[in-house]
Design an enzyme around this catalytic site. Structure first.
Site, short mmCIF file in Angstrom:
data_model
loop_
_atom_site.label_atom_id
_atom_site.label_comp_id
_atom_site.label_asym_id
_atom_site.label_seq_id
_atom_site.Cartn_x
_atom_site.Cartn_y
_atom_site.Cartn_z
N ARG A 70 -46.49 6.21 32.11
CA ARG A 70 -46.13 6.06 33.51
C ARG A 70 -44.68 5.61 33.61
NH1 ARG A 70 -48.24 2.03 35.09
NH2 ARG A 70 -49.69 1.48 33.46
N TYR A 198 -47.84 13.82 32.54
CA TYR A 198 -48.58 12.81 31.80
C TYR A 198 -49.46 11.91 32.68
CZ TYR A 198 -49.95 8.83 29.21
OH TYR A 198 -50.73 7.87 28.65
N LYS A 207 -54.31 6.60 39.42
CA LYS A 207 -53.53 5.46 39.92
C LYS A 207 -52.96 5.74 41.31
CE LYS A 207 -53.98 3.53 35.81
NZ LYS A 207 -54.72 2.34 35.49
N HIS A 227 -57.62 -2.70 40.08
CA HIS A 227 -57.41 -2.21 38.71
C HIS A 227 -58.37 -2.97 37.79
CE1 HIS A 227 -54.29 -1.55 35.24
NE2 HIS A 227 -55.22 -0.63 35.23
N SER A 249 -52.62 -2.72 32.10
CA SER A 249 -52.81 -1.56 31.23
C SER A 249 -52.66 -1.97 29.76
CB SER A 249 -51.76 -0.49 31.56
OG SER A 249 -51.98 -0.03 32.87
N CYS A 251 -54.59 -3.86 27.97
CA CYS A 251 -54.94 -5.26 27.70
C CYS A 251 -56.45 -5.46 27.55
CB CYS A 251 -54.40 -6.16 28.79
SG CYS A 251 -52.60 -6.28 28.76
N LYS A 253 -59.34 -3.44 29.00
CA LYS A 253 -60.39 -3.09 29.97
C LYS A 253 -61.44 -2.17 29.34
CE LYS A 253 -57.57 -1.48 33.06
NZ LYS A 253 -56.35 -1.85 32.30
N ASP A 278 -61.62 1.18 34.40
CA ASP A 278 -60.22 1.09 34.84
C ASP A 278 -60.05 0.76 36.32
OD1 ASP A 278 -57.46 1.33 34.02
OD2 ASP A 278 -57.35 3.17 35.19
N ASN A 365 -49.06 5.10 23.15
CA ASN A 365 -49.80 5.32 24.41
C ASN A 365 -50.57 6.64 24.36
OD1 ASN A 365 -50.55 4.54 27.06
ND2 ASN A 365 -49.03 5.93 27.93
N ARG A 367 -53.78 9.05 24.13
CA ARG A 367 -54.99 8.84 24.93
C ARG A 367 -56.10 9.82 24.58
NH1 ARG A 367 -54.59 4.70 29.19
NH2 ARG A 367 -52.43 4.04 29.03
N TYR A 491 -62.94 -8.62 21.08
CA TYR A 491 -63.85 -7.47 21.08
C TYR A 491 -65.29 -7.91 21.37
CZ TYR A 491 -59.65 -5.27 19.28
OH TYR A 491 -58.37 -4.81 19.14
P1 GDP Z 1 -57.01 -0.95 28.73
O1 GDP Z 1 -55.81 -0.06 28.82
O2 GDP Z 1 -56.87 -2.17 29.60
O3 GDP Z 1 -58.28 -0.23 28.97
O4 GDP Z 1 -57.07 -1.55 27.23
P2 GDP Z 1 -57.92 -1.09 25.94
O5 GDP Z 1 -59.33 -1.56 26.01
O6 GDP Z 1 -57.70 0.35 25.70
O7 GDP Z 1 -57.20 -1.95 24.82
C1 GDP Z 1 -55.80 -1.90 24.63
C2 GDP Z 1 -55.44 -2.49 23.30
O8 GDP Z 1 -55.87 -3.86 23.23
C3 GDP Z 1 -56.13 -1.78 22.13
O9 GDP Z 1 -55.21 -1.68 21.07
C4 GDP Z 1 -57.27 -2.71 21.78
O10 GDP Z 1 -57.63 -2.58 20.43
C5 GDP Z 1 -56.70 -4.08 22.11
N1 GDP Z 1 -57.77 -5.04 22.50
C6 GDP Z 1 -58.78 -4.84 23.37
N2 GDP Z 1 -59.61 -5.91 23.44
C7 GDP Z 1 -59.11 -6.83 22.58
C8 GDP Z 1 -59.52 -8.16 22.21
O11 GDP Z 1 -60.52 -8.72 22.68
N3 GDP Z 1 -58.73 -8.80 21.30
C9 GDP Z 1 -57.60 -8.23 20.76
N4 GDP Z 1 -56.90 -8.92 19.89
N5 GDP Z 1 -57.19 -6.97 21.09
C10 GDP Z 1 -57.93 -6.28 21.99
P1 PGA Z 2 -53.54 2.78 32.16
O1 PGA Z 2 -53.41 4.09 33.00
O2 PGA Z 2 -52.27 2.65 31.40
O3 PGA Z 2 -53.73 1.68 33.15
O4 PGA Z 2 -54.75 2.96 31.29
C1 PGA Z 2 -52.94 5.25 32.42
C2 PGA Z 2 -51.93 5.91 33.30
O5 PGA Z 2 -51.87 5.60 34.49
O6 PGA Z 2 -51.18 6.75 32.80
MN MN Z 3 -58.35 1.74 29.53
#
Ligand code: GDP
Ligand code: PGA
Ligand code: MN
Length: 584
Positions: A70, A198, A207, A227, A249, A251, A253, A278, A365, A367, A491
């Site tokens: 983005r 993208y 979004k 979000h 994003s 973090c 979710k 999301d 990034n 996906r 996790y």
């Molecule tokens: P989203 O974009 O908010 O959905 O985030 P994701 O679930 O795809 O996670 C983004 C990154 O954070 C990935 O590299 C995950 O492996 C990492 N991550 C997710 N949950 C945890 C956690 O509880 N602890 C740690 N250390 N990393 C995490």
């Molecule tokens: P996200 O959204 O980074 O919050 O997962 C993806 C995007 O908007 O491109």
């Molecule tokens: Mn996600």
């Protein structure tokens, strides 16, 4: 084909006159249509087939190397009044914005097909759902929208019945970063996106509609477009509590939404149900509780870091019929990314022979796009038209220091302050520097379609006498020790924190009251069988009054940045917490 709705036909005609496509295709969402599109994209190289023995139905798309995330600096909210967009958005006068982007759209679809995609955000029969139509010249966008939304004939029928829809016009243009804009016209329920193919820049239901336009509509109509993931936690007694959680994003979710309980919990009968990963649309029900739907029908998840050990549910979900974007491939043509324990990259995300000198093999990034129906933990209530009742709202971000593993707000107003104060280190989900701490209120900084001051006031407005609002919490999975490593295993183990949260909602577990909120005492959090030492746990649950005093002072300055639009009640709450810390 055309629609029964004159307003829709007129708009499609206008767009065709402006962009001059070779042909126009109305998407009905059928399997035959999807198969034909796929064949065309395989033939012209837009998609590449991955190893069909190991990954049946899976394909790879490589986006332009300058178009991988983005672009917040090119994303505009074009409200009539600049103050309504707020300092949290880039703004342009609507007339000037239309003129600027229409000049780019002029003739841009010559030699291309224009696709008309009617879609519904949310279950097709839900009163909470909203519809839109995206016009695009990218077949890759059509294929992704088919997975991410309820797209095609049923959505068109609903649009014709309702007579209103969000208009989204998209062209990949020349994929030139100098000729790229993502513009929102909330008063016209219109989105115009040019120059990117993208993710969130191009899949306009996500979004752009579900968050930026959605949040604007939600404020006017008395609901919330957030979000947030939505997850159901079923305890051994068979009770399910739904939690909505806002993390910026990349973090966590998707991971939290698909969490696998630790072994002891699994054996005891705990289950986790995924509703959304999301976006969450919530509104008060007749009983005063907040009810939530997931407006999306699929996941557009971050690939790197996804593995059998971190997110086995996601691994199972993406084993077939998945579109991968910007991942690497192995010598035998399987998708590969950093964090997968097996296999090795032969070709990087740009299609070059892998060389570590060029950086990671998969783009950070990169996906996967996959239907929610393939998720083994997909909730049987994910399609409920009235949504699921929310017991707790959780805010969180990447905070290497200061912020404890979990704490609970004193009440709704304090919870809104905690959400407004959220900070997180930036990630690869947007272009720009990574690892810089910034305020990201409710994880909506890039997505709130109006002035954050008004948004905070909207959040506060839900606190009505007959409301039965969820309790509000803050979590931090990303606290680091002196060695730079994460202190909390995260996790699946995050279920231990969710258990405490649910028990707090039921009044079944204790806590220690601090100026920043309620924090679990030793023994309140179940850590049996967890490989974590006492000292790490002490650090994770400690509240440092000095550090917090300066954090809360900074939050005060931040709230001031929205001027008179920031509600007085929120400023008073910040002063209350600051005073409590000064006396601690
Ligand atoms: P989203 O974009 O908010 O959905 O985030 P994701 O679930 O795809 O996670 C983004 C990154 O954070 C990935 O590299 C995950 O492996 C990492 N991550 C997710 N949950 C945890 C956690 O509880 N602890 C740690 N250390 N990393 C995490
Ligand atoms: P996200 O959204 O980074 O919050 O997962 C993806 C995007 O908007 O491109
Ligand atoms: Mn996600």
């Amino acid at each position: 084909m055309a629609s029964k709705l004159k307003a829709l036909n007129d708009w499609v005609d206008d767009v065709a006159r402006l962009t001059r496509p070779d042909s126009i295709r109305w998407c009905d969402g059928s399997d035959a249509e999807a198969a034909a599109l796929r064949a065309e994209m395989l033939a012209d190289g837009t998609l590449m087939e991955l190893n069909q023995d190991t990954h049946p139905g899976c394909t790879l798309h490589r986006s332009h190397p300058s178009d991988v995330a983005r672009v917040e600096h090119l994303t505009l909210v074009c409200s009539k009044n600049e103050d309504d967009a707020g300092p949290n958005n880039h703004w342009m006068d609507p007339a000037a914005a239309h003129a600027k982007i229409d000049a780019l759209f002029e003739g841009c679809m010559q030699g291309r097909t224009m696709y008309v995609i009617p879609y519904c955000m949310g279950p097709i029969d839900s009163p909470i759902s909203r519809c839109g139509v995206e016009i695009t010249d990218s077949p890759y966008v059509v294929a992704n929208m088919r997975i991410m939304t309820r797209m095609g004939a049923p959505a068109l029928a609903r649009i014709e019945r309702e007579g209103t829809f969000v208009k989204g016009l998209h062209s990949i243009g020349e994929l030139d970063p100098e000729r790229r804009y993502i513009m929102h016209f909330p008063e016209e329920l219109t989105i115009k996106s040019y120059g990117s193919g993208y993710g969130g820049n191009a899949l306009l239901g996500k979004k752009c509609h579900a968050l930026r336009i959605g949040s604007w509509q939600a404020r006017q109509e008395g609901w919330l477009a957030e979000h947030m993931l939505i997850v159901g936690i079923e305890n051994p007694q068979g009770e399910t509590h739904y939690i909505a959680a806002a993390f910026p994003s990349a973090c966590g979710k998707t991971n939290l939404a698909m969490l696998i309980p630790p072994e002891g919990y699994r054996k005891a009968g705990w289950k986790v149900w995924t509703v959304g990963d999301d976006i969450c649309w919530m509104r008060p029900g007749k009983d005063g509780r907040l009810y939530a739907i997931n407006p999306e029908a699929g996941y557009f998840g971050v690939a790197p870091g996804t593995s059998r050990s971190t997110n086995p549910t996601a691994m199972e979900t993406i084993a077939r019929d998945t579109i991968f974007t910007n991942v690497a491939v192995t010598a035998d043509n399987q998708p590969w990314w950093e964090g997968l324990p097996h296999g090795a990259p032969a070709t990087d995300w740009q299609g070059r022979p892998f060389d570590a000198k060029n950086g990671p093999a998969a783009h950070p990034n990169s996906r996967f796009t996959v239907s929610a129906k393939q998720c083994p933990s997909w909730s049987p209530h994910a399609e409920d038209k009235h949504g699921v009742p929310i017991s707790a709202i959780v805010f969180g971000g990447r905070r290497p220091s200061l912020v404890p593993l979990v704490f609970e707000a004193h009440d709704w107003t304090h919870g809104v302050l905690i959400g407004a104060a959220m900070g997180s280190e930036t990630t690869a989900a947007a272009t720009g520097a990574v690892g810089v701490l910034r305020r990201d209120s409710m994880a909506m900084k890039p997505f709130c379609g109006y002035n954050y001051g008004d948004y905070f006031a909207h959040w506060l407005s839900f606190d009505k006498p007959d409301a039965k609002l969820p309790k509000i919490f803050h979590v931090n999975w990303f606290r680091k020790g002196d060695d730079g490593k994460f202190l909390w295993p995260g996790y699946g183990e995050n279920l231990r924190v969710l258990e405490w949260i649910i028990d707090r909602c039921k009044g079944a577990v204790g806590a220690h009251e601090t100026p920043i909120g309620y924090v679990p005492r030793e023994g309140d959090l179940h850590v049996e069988g967890l490989a974590i030492d006492e000292r790490a746990l002490d650090t994770l649950l400690a509240v440092d009054p000095m550090g917090w005093a300066s954090e809360v002072a900074d939050i005060g300055h931040y709230l001031e940045s929205f001027g008179t639009r920031t509600p007085e009640k929120l400023k008073a709450e910040q002063r209350r917490v600051a005073a409590a810390l000064a006396n601690a």
